[in-house]
Design an enzyme around this catalytic site. Structure first.
Site, PDB file in Angstrom:
ATOM      1  N   HIS A  71     -19.069 -25.675  16.898  1.00  0.00           N
ATOM      2  CA  HIS A  71     -19.439 -27.221  16.933  1.00  0.00           C
ATOM      3  C   HIS A  71     -20.644 -27.529  16.219  1.00  0.00           C
ATOM      4  O   HIS A  71     -21.806 -27.351  16.851  1.00  0.00           O
ATOM      5  CB  HIS A  71     -19.421 -27.519  18.614  1.00  0.00           C
ATOM      6  CG  HIS A  71     -19.591 -28.809  18.760  1.00  0.00           C
ATOM      7  ND1 HIS A  71     -20.594 -29.629  18.825  1.00  0.00           N
ATOM      8  CD2 HIS A  71     -18.641 -29.846  19.057  1.00  0.00           C
ATOM      9  CE1 HIS A  71     -20.432 -30.963  19.132  1.00  0.00           C
ATOM     10  NE2 HIS A  71     -19.057 -31.013  19.321  1.00  0.00           N
ATOM     11  N   PHE A  72     -20.587 -27.850  15.072  1.00  0.00           N
ATOM     12  CA  PHE A  72     -19.782 -27.795  13.980  1.00  0.00           C
ATOM     13  C   PHE A  72     -20.117 -26.820  12.921  1.00  0.00           C
ATOM     14  O   PHE A  72     -21.208 -26.396  12.833  1.00  0.00           O
ATOM     15  CB  PHE A  72     -19.710 -29.237  13.419  1.00  0.00           C
ATOM     16  CG  PHE A  72     -19.288 -30.290  14.204  1.00  0.00           C
ATOM     17  CD1 PHE A  72     -17.996 -30.490  14.550  1.00  0.00           C
ATOM     18  CD2 PHE A  72     -20.302 -31.164  15.140  1.00  0.00           C
ATOM     19  CE1 PHE A  72     -17.567 -31.421  15.360  1.00  0.00           C
ATOM     20  CE2 PHE A  72     -19.996 -32.001  16.048  1.00  0.00           C
ATOM     21  CZ  PHE A  72     -18.530 -32.481  16.267  1.00  0.00           C
TER      22      PHE A  72
END
Length: 171
Positions: A71-72
């Site tokens: 993420h991410f």
């Protein structure tokens, strides 16, 4: 096991996830990666902004925490929902500390604001939970306001966090 000073170690919190801290009928914290707390610094029955109870807890941040890898990709940031979940975890934990029984469930939140983020170079997250009301009886519920700080800077706020304890969760 209620510590009078309200301080709990990571080992204590992990015991809670197995039902070993507040007993088999007490609320449990999540295990492993979903446990967003490393230690509880203090809990009081009558402290906080509203005089109804206060919890302060911390999570140590390091770049190899599981969520930074997904993420991410190439833009790692802790999902805000994990900070919100940590606050719900602490509301339920407090209800167990008060010797209430049942399975904890998040029931909602009034308003959440994100004003910053937790990045891999952050060092410590601090959670502060100020209780507004604890209802005991047939319904057991905690209502609190919370804030999340990253390295001492406030980054999230949540008003009216609600957690209930239930004897039967097959609804």
């Amino acid at each position: 096991m209620m510590n009078e000073d309200g301080a709990y170690s990571k080992k204590d919190l992990e015991a809670s996830s197995r039902g070993e801290l507040f007993g088999p009928k007490g609320p449990r914290l999540p295990a492993s990666n979903m446990l967003m707390i490393d230690r509880v610094i203090t809990m009081t029955k009558d402290g906080g902004m509203h005089g109804k109870g206060y919890v302060e807890a911390e999570l140590d941040v390091h770049p190899n925490l599981w969520f930074f890898g997904c993420h991410f990709i190439d833009d790692p940031v802790m999902p805000g929902c994990l900070g919100l979940d940590a606050m719900w975890q602490l509301v339920g934990f407090y209800l167990g500390w008060l010797e209430n029984e049942g399975k904890g469930r998040a029931l909602g939140v009034g308003e959440v604001k994100f004003k910053g983020q937790v990045l891999p170079d952050s060092k410590k997250i601090t959670y502060c939970i100020d209780f507004k009301k604890v209802i005991t009886g047939k319904l057991i519920m905690g209502i609190a306001d919370g804030k999340v700080l990253s390295d001492g800077q406030q980054i999230y706020t949540a008003d009216d966090l609600k957690v209930g304890l239930f004897k039967n969760t097959s609804f």
